[in-house]
Write an enzyme that holds these catalytic residues in place. Structure first.
Site, PDB file in Angstrom:
ATOM      1  N   ARG A 131       0.815  -1.214   0.000  1.00 36.25           N
ATOM      2  CA  ARG A 131       0.000   0.000   0.000  1.00 36.25           C
ATOM      3  C   ARG A 131       0.851   1.268   0.000  1.00 36.25           C
ATOM      4  O   ARG A 131       0.442   2.285  -0.490  1.00 36.25           O
ATOM      5  CB  ARG A 131      -0.920   0.021   1.231  1.00 36.25           C
ATOM      6  CG  ARG A 131      -2.035  -1.003   1.177  1.00 36.25           C
ATOM      7  CD  ARG A 131      -2.662  -1.191   2.548  1.00 36.25           C
ATOM      8  NE  ARG A 131      -1.662  -1.627   3.522  1.00 36.25           N
ATOM      9  CZ  ARG A 131      -1.909  -1.880   4.798  1.00 36.25           C
ATOM     10  NH1 ARG A 131      -3.125  -1.722   5.269  1.00 36.25           N
ATOM     11  NH2 ARG A 131      -0.945  -2.281   5.602  1.00 36.25           N
ATOM     12  N   ASP A 133      -4.242  -2.285  -2.192  1.00 31.60           N
ATOM     13  CA  ASP A 133      -4.584  -2.936  -0.926  1.00 31.60           C
ATOM     14  C   ASP A 133      -5.123  -4.326  -1.256  1.00 31.60           C
ATOM     15  O   ASP A 133      -6.141  -4.443  -1.963  1.00 31.60           O
ATOM     16  CB  ASP A 133      -5.655  -2.063  -0.232  1.00 31.60           C
ATOM     17  CG  ASP A 133      -6.010  -2.568   1.158  1.00 31.60           C
ATOM     18  OD1 ASP A 133      -5.933  -3.792   1.384  1.00 31.60           O
ATOM     19  OD2 ASP A 133      -6.380  -1.746   2.001  1.00 31.60           O
ATOM     20  N   TYR A 179      -5.024 -14.767  14.431  1.00 31.08           N
ATOM     21  CA  TYR A 179      -3.853 -14.766  13.545  1.00 31.08           C
ATOM     22  C   TYR A 179      -3.459 -16.212  13.222  1.00 31.08           C
ATOM     23  O   TYR A 179      -3.221 -16.549  12.052  1.00 31.08           O
ATOM     24  CB  TYR A 179      -2.676 -14.001  14.183  1.00 31.08           C
ATOM     25  CG  TYR A 179      -1.438 -14.076  13.314  1.00 31.08           C
ATOM     26  CD1 TYR A 179      -1.395 -13.413  12.079  1.00 31.08           C
ATOM     27  CD2 TYR A 179      -0.336 -14.845  13.686  1.00 31.08           C
ATOM     28  CE1 TYR A 179      -0.278 -13.517  11.248  1.00 31.08           C
ATOM     29  CE2 TYR A 179       0.783 -14.940  12.865  1.00 31.08           C
ATOM     30  CZ  TYR A 179       0.802 -14.275  11.649  1.00 31.08           C
ATOM     31  OH  TYR A 179       1.909 -14.381  10.816  1.00 31.08           O
TER      32      TYR A 179
HETATM   33  P1  NDP Z   1       6.103  -6.595   7.759  1.00 28.68           P
HETATM   34  O1  NDP Z   1       5.123  -5.868   8.604  1.00 28.68           O
HETATM   35  O2  NDP Z   1       7.511  -6.146   7.770  1.00 28.68           O
HETATM   36  O3  NDP Z   1       5.585  -6.647   6.243  1.00 28.68           O
HETATM   37  C1  NDP Z   1       4.229  -6.865   5.935  1.00 28.68           C
HETATM   38  C2  NDP Z   1       3.975  -6.485   4.488  1.00 28.68           C
HETATM   39  O4  NDP Z   1       2.600  -6.769   4.176  1.00 28.68           O
HETATM   40  C3  NDP Z   1       4.217  -5.014   4.222  1.00 28.68           C
HETATM   41  O5  NDP Z   1       4.925  -4.852   3.012  1.00 28.68           O
HETATM   42  C4  NDP Z   1       2.810  -4.435   4.083  1.00 28.68           C
HETATM   43  O6  NDP Z   1       2.792  -3.391   3.118  1.00 28.68           O
HETATM   44  C5  NDP Z   1       2.038  -5.646   3.519  1.00 28.68           C
HETATM   45  N1  NDP Z   1       0.616  -5.528   3.769  1.00 28.68           N
HETATM   46  C6  NDP Z   1      -0.041  -5.574   4.959  1.00 28.68           C
HETATM   47  N2  NDP Z   1      -1.346  -5.351   4.774  1.00 28.68           N
HETATM   48  C7  NDP Z   1      -1.534  -5.139   3.450  1.00 28.68           C
HETATM   49  C8  NDP Z   1      -2.667  -4.835   2.648  1.00 28.68           C
HETATM   50  N3  NDP Z   1      -3.884  -4.702   3.168  1.00 28.68           N
HETATM   51  N4  NDP Z   1      -2.489  -4.694   1.310  1.00 28.68           N
HETATM   52  C9  NDP Z   1      -1.263  -4.826   0.761  1.00 28.68           C
HETATM   53  N5  NDP Z   1      -0.153  -5.108   1.472  1.00 28.68           N
HETATM   54  C10 NDP Z   1      -0.283  -5.258   2.803  1.00 28.68           C
HETATM   55  O7  NDP Z   1       6.001  -8.120   8.225  1.00 28.68           O
HETATM   56  P2  NDP Z   1       6.728  -9.465   7.713  1.00 28.68           P
HETATM   57  O8  NDP Z   1       7.671  -9.194   6.629  1.00 28.68           O
HETATM   58  O9  NDP Z   1       7.210 -10.164   8.923  1.00 28.68           O
HETATM   59  O10 NDP Z   1       5.456 -10.252   7.188  1.00 28.68           O
HETATM   60  C11 NDP Z   1       5.364 -10.813   5.903  1.00 28.68           C
HETATM   61  C12 NDP Z   1       4.568 -12.108   5.973  1.00 28.68           C
HETATM   62  O11 NDP Z   1       5.284 -13.047   6.764  1.00 28.68           O
HETATM   63  C13 NDP Z   1       3.185 -11.970   6.619  1.00 28.68           C
HETATM   64  O12 NDP Z   1       2.274 -12.762   5.879  1.00 28.68           O
HETATM   65  C14 NDP Z   1       3.387 -12.558   8.009  1.00 28.68           C
HETATM   66  O13 NDP Z   1       2.198 -13.092   8.521  1.00 28.68           O
HETATM   67  C15 NDP Z   1       4.404 -13.639   7.699  1.00 28.68           C
HETATM   68  N6  NDP Z   1       5.196 -14.139   8.816  1.00 28.68           N
HETATM   69  C16 NDP Z   1       5.925 -13.274   9.596  1.00 28.68           C
HETATM   70  C17 NDP Z   1       6.685 -13.772  10.624  1.00 28.68           C
HETATM   71  C18 NDP Z   1       7.439 -12.895  11.548  1.00 28.68           C
HETATM   72  O14 NDP Z   1       7.826 -13.345  12.644  1.00 28.68           O
HETATM   73  N7  NDP Z   1       7.744 -11.652  11.184  1.00 28.68           N
HETATM   74  C19 NDP Z   1       6.776 -15.230  10.887  1.00 28.68           C
HETATM   75  C20 NDP Z   1       5.957 -16.025  10.007  1.00 28.68           C
HETATM   76  C21 NDP Z   1       5.223 -15.493   9.003  1.00 28.68           C
HETATM   77  P3  NDP Z   1       2.012  -2.002   3.259  1.00 28.68           P
HETATM   78  O15 NDP Z   1       1.853  -1.716   4.721  1.00 28.68           O
HETATM   79  O16 NDP Z   1       2.878  -1.017   2.534  1.00 28.68           O
HETATM   80  O17 NDP Z   1       0.730  -2.245   2.564  1.00 28.68           O
HETATM   81  C1  8X3 Z   2       4.587 -14.772  12.926  1.00 23.00           C
HETATM   82  C2  8X3 Z   2       5.268 -15.649  13.892  1.00 23.00           C
HETATM   83  O1  8X3 Z   2       4.988 -16.748  16.158  1.00 23.00           O
HETATM   84  O2  8X3 Z   2       4.763 -14.336  16.041  1.00 23.00           O
HETATM   85  O3  8X3 Z   2       3.806 -15.543  12.055  1.00 23.00           O
HETATM   86  O4  8X3 Z   2       3.044 -15.774  15.212  1.00 23.00           O
HETATM   87  S1  8X3 Z   2       4.464 -15.627  15.391  1.00 23.00           S
END
Ligand code: NDP
Ligand code: 8X3
Length: 256
Positions: A34, A60, A153
């Site tokens: 976004r 989005d 979640y």
């Molecule tokens: P970040 O918050 O760093 O990145 C999340 C990304 O998702 C951002 O680029 C954000 O972009 C985008 N996003 C969120 N909502 C929207 C939306 N409505 N439309 C378009 N884009 C969206 O988190 P992570 O890099 O950690 O997360 C990435 C993925 O990894 C997620 O699916 C998360 O659930 C998963 N994950 C994360 C873990 C962790 O410990 N960090 C572990 C396991 C899985 P913007 O805000 O610019 O739209």
């Molecule tokens: C993100 C990892 O363990 O915080 O998916 O849910 S945890």
């Protein structure tokens, strides 16, 4: 061979690292999210560092019309999408089920489940037309094990696990691989978003151990796409060495 890779949620964390990792190999990259300003600065960074072709799409994932319009506007040279990384996602809050906020549940369900479905639905026709494709869904340890107050979640990530299996079954005859990469704790903006910008609460999540970095996860996502055409990684769980399960983390006590 140069491929076209579309990564959702590439403005930060795992998605941004994936964009840089694929760009390093000279692939054409479509980065989405976004925050338009972030997309533009990441795109110029990619061009400067790797001289790769990059296209930005600000939309989005929760709004079907935005997803459809964005994908339809892709220029010809970016329409042959070989790889889709369904990464955009978030957690909001950490509350017991009876204390949770239904609006936060809706946002998580809309982003992590419906957003992934909307983008996949818009991109798969290109893959079918091309006769091949690879979809990588970013799941989580949270999709394997529910943990205290993680309820909705965790449920959204269990849905990603289930949808990955379902997509693989439905797309097997279309020569489209479907994989899940499911990480444990990765230090990104994830916890800042979960705790509404509370930096102290966010940094406490990663205290006392070495979490995964977004580059660690990007390396694995990239690896999954480098295997021969007859080989697919269905599912890959990647954890920090110190994290034995969703809730068991070997944290070193703070030195005094
Ligand atoms: P970040 O918050 O760093 O990145 C999340 C990304 O998702 C951002 O680029 C954000 O972009 C985008 N996003 C969120 N909502 C929207 C939306 N409505 N439309 C378009 N884009 C969206 O988190 P992570 O890099 O950690 O997360 C990435 C993925 O990894 C997620 O699916 C998360 O659930 C998963 N994950 C994360 C873990 C962790 O410990 N960090 C572990 C396991 C899985 P913007 O805000 O610019 O739209
Ligand atoms: C993100 C990892 O363990 O915080 O998916 O849910 S945890």
């Amino acid at each position: 061979m140069n491929k076209t890779v579309l990564i959702t949620g590439a403005t930060s964390g795992i998605g941004r690292s994936c964009a840089l990792r694929f760009a390093r190999d000279g692939h054409r990259i479509i980065i989405t999210g976004r925050r338009k300003d972030r997309l533009e600065s990441i795109a110029s960074n990619i061009i400067q560092k790797f001289n790769s072709k990059v296209y930005t799409l600000a939309f989005d994932v929760t709004i079907l019309s935005e997803v459809v319009n964005a994908i339809q506007t892709l220029p010809e040279e970016f329409r042959k999408i070989d790889i889709l990384v369904n990464n955009a996602g978030l957690a909001l809050g950490l509350n017991a089920i009876h204390e949770g906020e239904p609006e936060q549940w809706e946002t998580m369900i809309d982003t992590n489940i419906k957003g992934l479905l909307f983008v996949t639905h818009a991109v798969v026709p290109f893959m079918i037309e091309n006769g091949h494709g690879h979809i990588i869904n970013i799941g989580s340890i949270a999709g394997r094990e529910a943990y205290s107050s993680g309820n909705v979640y965790c449920a959204t990530k269990a849905a990603v696990d289930s949808l990955t299996k379902a997509m693989r079954i439905d797309l097997v005859t279309k020569n489209i691989k479907v994989s899940q990469v499911a990480p444990g704790a990765v230090e990104t903006e994830f916890s800042k978003v979960r705790f509404a910008g509370d930096e102290t609460a966010a940094s406490a999540v990663y205290q006392g151990f070495d979490p995964l970095t977004p580059d660690d996860v990007a390396e694995v996502v990239h690896y999954v796409t480098t295997l021969p055409p007859h080989v697919n990684i269905n599912d890959l769980l990647i954890m920090p060495m110190a994290q034995a399960s969703a809730a068991i983390i070997n944290r070193k006590p703070k030195s005094t």
